[in-house]
Design a protein around this motif. Sequence first.
Motif, PDB file in Angstrom:
ATOM      1  N   THR A  86      60.924   3.390  26.042  1.00  0.00           N
ATOM      2  CA  THR A  86      59.579   3.716  25.547  1.00  0.00           C
ATOM      3  C   THR A  86      58.972   4.852  26.367  1.00  0.00           C
ATOM      4  OG1 THR A  86      59.354   1.366  25.101  1.00  0.00           O
ATOM      5  CG2 THR A  86      57.354   2.686  24.962  1.00  0.00           C
ATOM      6  N   ARG A  87      59.078   4.718  27.679  1.00  0.00           N
ATOM      7  CA  ARG A  87      58.522   5.745  28.582  1.00  0.00           C
ATOM      8  C   ARG A  87      59.257   7.082  28.402  1.00  0.00           C
ATOM      9  NH1 ARG A  87      55.337   8.488  30.463  1.00  0.00           N
ATOM     10  NH2 ARG A  87      55.469   9.459  32.491  1.00  0.00           N
ATOM     11  N   PHE A  88      60.567   6.978  28.246  1.00  0.00           N
ATOM     12  CA  PHE A  88      61.394   8.177  28.072  1.00  0.00           C
ATOM     13  C   PHE A  88      60.987   8.944  26.804  1.00  0.00           C
ATOM     14  CE2 PHE A  88      65.338  10.210  26.548  1.00  0.00           C
ATOM     15  CZ  PHE A  88      65.555  11.063  27.611  1.00  0.00           C
ATOM     16  N   SER A  89      60.775   8.223  25.698  1.00  0.00           N
ATOM     17  CA  SER A  89      60.363   8.892  24.452  1.00  0.00           C
ATOM     18  C   SER A  89      59.017   9.566  24.647  1.00  0.00           C
ATOM     19  CB  SER A  89      60.225   7.901  23.290  1.00  0.00           C
ATOM     20  OG  SER A  89      61.197   6.940  23.351  1.00  0.00           O
ATOM     21  N   ALA A  90      58.109   8.898  25.363  1.00  0.00           N
ATOM     22  CA  ALA A  90      56.782   9.477  25.595  1.00  0.00           C
ATOM     23  C   ALA A  90      56.902  10.745  26.448  1.00  0.00           C
ATOM     24  CB  ALA A  90      55.878   8.458  26.278  1.00  0.00           C
ATOM     25  N   MET A  91      57.784  10.710  27.443  1.00  0.00           N
ATOM     26  CA  MET A  91      57.974  11.888  28.303  1.00  0.00           C
ATOM     27  C   MET A  91      58.520  13.069  27.491  1.00  0.00           C
ATOM     28  SD  MET A  91      59.706   9.962  31.547  1.00  0.00           S
ATOM     29  CE  MET A  91      59.911  11.256  32.767  1.00  0.00           C
ATOM     30  N   LEU A  92      59.461  12.760  26.610  1.00  0.00           N
ATOM     31  CA  LEU A  92      60.093  13.786  25.781  1.00  0.00           C
ATOM     32  C   LEU A  92      59.066  14.421  24.836  1.00  0.00           C
ATOM     33  CD1 LEU A  92      63.009  14.648  25.766  1.00  0.00           C
ATOM     34  CD2 LEU A  92      63.464  13.018  23.944  1.00  0.00           C
ATOM     35  N   ARG A  93      58.246  13.565  24.244  1.00  0.00           N
ATOM     36  CA  ARG A  93      57.203  13.997  23.312  1.00  0.00           C
ATOM     37  C   ARG A  93      56.205  14.892  24.038  1.00  0.00           C
ATOM     38  NH1 ARG A  93      54.608   8.754  21.561  1.00  0.00           N
ATOM     39  NH2 ARG A  93      53.318   9.282  23.338  1.00  0.00           N
ATOM     40  N   ASP A  94      55.771  14.448  25.229  1.00  0.00           N
ATOM     41  CA  ASP A  94      54.800  15.230  26.001  1.00  0.00           C
ATOM     42  C   ASP A  94      55.391  16.563  26.444  1.00  0.00           C
ATOM     43  OD1 ASP A  94      53.012  13.235  25.690  1.00  0.00           O
ATOM     44  OD2 ASP A  94      53.240  12.387  27.698  1.00  0.00           O
ATOM     45  N   ALA A  95      56.687  16.560  26.744  1.00  0.00           N
ATOM     46  CA  ALA A  95      57.344  17.791  27.200  1.00  0.00           C
ATOM     47  C   ALA A  95      57.278  18.857  26.103  1.00  0.00           C
ATOM     48  CB  ALA A  95      58.790  17.498  27.586  1.00  0.00           C
ATOM     49  N   VAL A  96      57.671  18.478  24.893  1.00  0.00           N
ATOM     50  CA  VAL A  96      57.671  19.438  23.785  1.00  0.00           C
ATOM     51  C   VAL A  96      56.247  19.908  23.492  1.00  0.00           C
ATOM     52  CG1 VAL A  96      58.181  19.740  21.326  1.00  0.00           C
ATOM     53  CG2 VAL A  96      59.788  18.497  22.790  1.00  0.00           C
ATOM     54  N   HIS A  97      55.300  18.989  23.541  1.00  0.00           N
ATOM     55  CA  HIS A  97      53.897  19.313  23.288  1.00  0.00           C
ATOM     56  C   HIS A  97      53.388  20.332  24.310  1.00  0.00           C
ATOM     57  CE1 HIS A  97      49.482  18.169  22.958  1.00  0.00           C
ATOM     58  NE2 HIS A  97      49.815  18.485  21.725  1.00  0.00           N
ATOM     59  N   THR A  98      53.697  20.097  25.569  1.00  0.00           N
ATOM     60  CA  THR A  98      53.232  20.991  26.629  1.00  0.00           C
ATOM     61  C   THR A  98      53.883  22.375  26.506  1.00  0.00           C
ATOM     62  OG1 THR A  98      53.045  19.049  28.042  1.00  0.00           O
ATOM     63  CG2 THR A  98      52.866  21.172  29.124  1.00  0.00           C
ATOM     64  N   VAL A  99      55.193  22.386  26.214  1.00  0.00           N
ATOM     65  CA  VAL A  99      55.895  23.671  26.059  1.00  0.00           C
ATOM     66  C   VAL A  99      55.290  24.452  24.880  1.00  0.00           C
ATOM     67  CG1 VAL A  99      58.092  24.748  25.409  1.00  0.00           C
ATOM     68  CG2 VAL A  99      58.049  22.925  27.120  1.00  0.00           C
ATOM     69  N   ALA A 100      55.042  23.760  23.764  1.00  0.00           N
ATOM     70  CA  ALA A 100      54.464  24.425  22.584  1.00  0.00           C
ATOM     71  C   ALA A 100      53.106  25.035  22.938  1.00  0.00           C
ATOM     72  CB  ALA A 100      54.327  23.420  21.440  1.00  0.00           C
ATOM     73  N   LEU A 101      52.274  24.286  23.621  1.00  0.00           N
ATOM     74  CA  LEU A 101      50.946  24.785  24.001  1.00  0.00           C
ATOM     75  C   LEU A 101      51.062  25.998  24.922  1.00  0.00           C
ATOM     76  CD1 LEU A 101      48.763  21.622  24.711  1.00  0.00           C
ATOM     77  CD2 LEU A 101      48.607  23.197  22.785  1.00  0.00           C
ATOM     78  N   ALA A 102      51.975  25.929  25.867  1.00  0.00           N
ATOM     79  CA  ALA A 102      52.128  27.023  26.834  1.00  0.00           C
ATOM     80  C   ALA A 102      52.573  28.298  26.134  1.00  0.00           C
ATOM     81  CB  ALA A 102      53.125  26.619  27.921  1.00  0.00           C
ATOM     82  N   VAL A 103      53.513  28.160  25.189  1.00  0.00           N
ATOM     83  CA  VAL A 103      53.997  29.346  24.469  1.00  0.00           C
ATOM     84  C   VAL A 103      52.875  29.915  23.590  1.00  0.00           C
ATOM     85  CG1 VAL A 103      55.647  30.182  22.739  1.00  0.00           C
ATOM     86  CG2 VAL A 103      56.412  28.615  24.531  1.00  0.00           C
ATOM     87  N   LEU A 104      52.129  29.022  22.938  1.00  0.00           N
ATOM     88  CA  LEU A 104      51.012  29.486  22.108  1.00  0.00           C
ATOM     89  C   LEU A 104      49.952  30.176  22.962  1.00  0.00           C
ATOM     90  CD1 LEU A 104      50.445  26.495  19.643  1.00  0.00           C
ATOM     91  CD2 LEU A 104      51.474  28.707  19.124  1.00  0.00           C
ATOM     92  N   ALA A 105      49.677  29.609  24.108  1.00  0.00           N
ATOM     93  CA  ALA A 105      48.663  30.188  24.984  1.00  0.00           C
ATOM     94  C   ALA A 105      49.093  31.572  25.460  1.00  0.00           C
ATOM     95  CB  ALA A 105      48.424  29.268  26.182  1.00  0.00           C
ATOM     96  N   ALA A 106      50.392  31.743  25.660  1.00  0.00           N
ATOM     97  CA  ALA A 106      50.898  33.025  26.156  1.00  0.00           C
ATOM     98  C   ALA A 106      51.012  34.052  25.039  1.00  0.00           C
ATOM     99  CB  ALA A 106      52.263  32.822  26.816  1.00  0.00           C
ATOM    100  N   GLY A 107      51.414  33.601  23.849  1.00  0.00           N
ATOM    101  CA  GLY A 107      51.736  34.551  22.784  1.00  0.00           C
ATOM    102  C   GLY A 107      50.660  34.716  21.733  1.00  0.00           C
ATOM    103  N   GLY A 108      49.657  33.839  21.759  1.00  0.00           N
ATOM    104  CA  GLY A 108      48.608  33.924  20.757  1.00  0.00           C
ATOM    105  C   GLY A 108      48.929  33.098  19.528  1.00  0.00           C
ATOM    106  N   THR A 109      47.888  32.827  18.730  1.00  0.00           N
ATOM    107  CA  THR A 109      48.051  31.909  17.599  1.00  0.00           C
ATOM    108  C   THR A 109      47.703  32.569  16.271  1.00  0.00           C
ATOM    109  OG1 THR A 109      45.796  31.149  18.055  1.00  0.00           O
ATOM    110  CG2 THR A 109      47.582  29.825  18.953  1.00  0.00           C
ATOM    111  N   GLU A 110      47.624  33.922  16.260  1.00  0.00           N
ATOM    112  CA  GLU A 110      47.208  34.605  15.019  1.00  0.00           C
ATOM    113  C   GLU A 110      48.252  34.462  13.915  1.00  0.00           C
ATOM    114  OE1 GLU A 110      47.790  36.996  17.824  1.00  0.00           O
ATOM    115  OE2 GLU A 110      46.116  35.874  18.688  1.00  0.00           O
ATOM    116  N   ALA A 111      49.524  34.517  14.252  1.00  0.00           N
ATOM    117  CA  ALA A 111      50.578  34.508  13.235  1.00  0.00           C
ATOM    118  C   ALA A 111      50.767  33.111  12.648  1.00  0.00           C
ATOM    119  CB  ALA A 111      51.885  35.010  13.833  1.00  0.00           C
TER     120      ALA A 111
END
Length: 237
Positions: A86-111
């Motif tokens: 259960t904890r592992f799935s939550a960690m995996l989910r949070d990891a992808v979420h954080t990476v997505a946010l970081a890339v969006l923050a760096a590259g912008g969200t206009e497209a």
Amino acid sequence: MVHARARRDRDLCVVGVRTLWRTVGDGEFFCPDCGGDRNYRRRTGRRRIVVLGLPLLPRGPVAPVVECAACAARFGTEVLDHPTTTRFSAMLRDAVHTVALAVLAAGGTEATAVRQVAVGAVRAAGFADCDEDQLLALIEALAADTGRLPGAATGERDGLDPCGTALAIELHEALEPLAPHLAPTGREAILLQGARIAVADGPYRPAERAVLETVGRALMICPDDTARLLAATRAAF
Ligand SMILES: [Zn+2]
């Protein structure tokens, strides 16, 4: 020889060492023996010399153990370092979420394509309710926090600190505890999800590349492999 062994066996029956266990805690862990999230009891023991089945002389403590409530297997307490499923799935989910946010923050969200790929990745990771508005609101909150507009970090100077120190720390916090529990392909998969978001609107911006290199480092992927994976993702687009 046979006679000596028979006598030793008899002595062991009469005098032996028995461990008396005491439960000092409980919780949930991943049992490697029966293979799932189970309750455990954390127990400490004291050895005693036993004569004719009666505990007599204390022989000192033994190392604490973790005992599975389902299969009764005992492990050293280091077994608790392994996350539950259960904890592992939550960690995996949070990891992808954080990476997505970081890339969006760096590259912008206009497209549109960028937003769509990001939402797809976050949903697939386990946040089924995620939508564009939700991600955009988080990016705005992040920008307010760092006093910088998303996608603005494209200058040469900003390339050094592409997503703000706060976000870099968040990336490390989300990814580093997860990395040792993932196979290399699992770690690469997280990096690739970020890369696909970044290239959805064209080549990597310097800030996006810097974020993804941070992701690679936090996931214990060597810089050469990170560069190769980023190039392959761009080429496939
Ligand atoms: Zn078990």
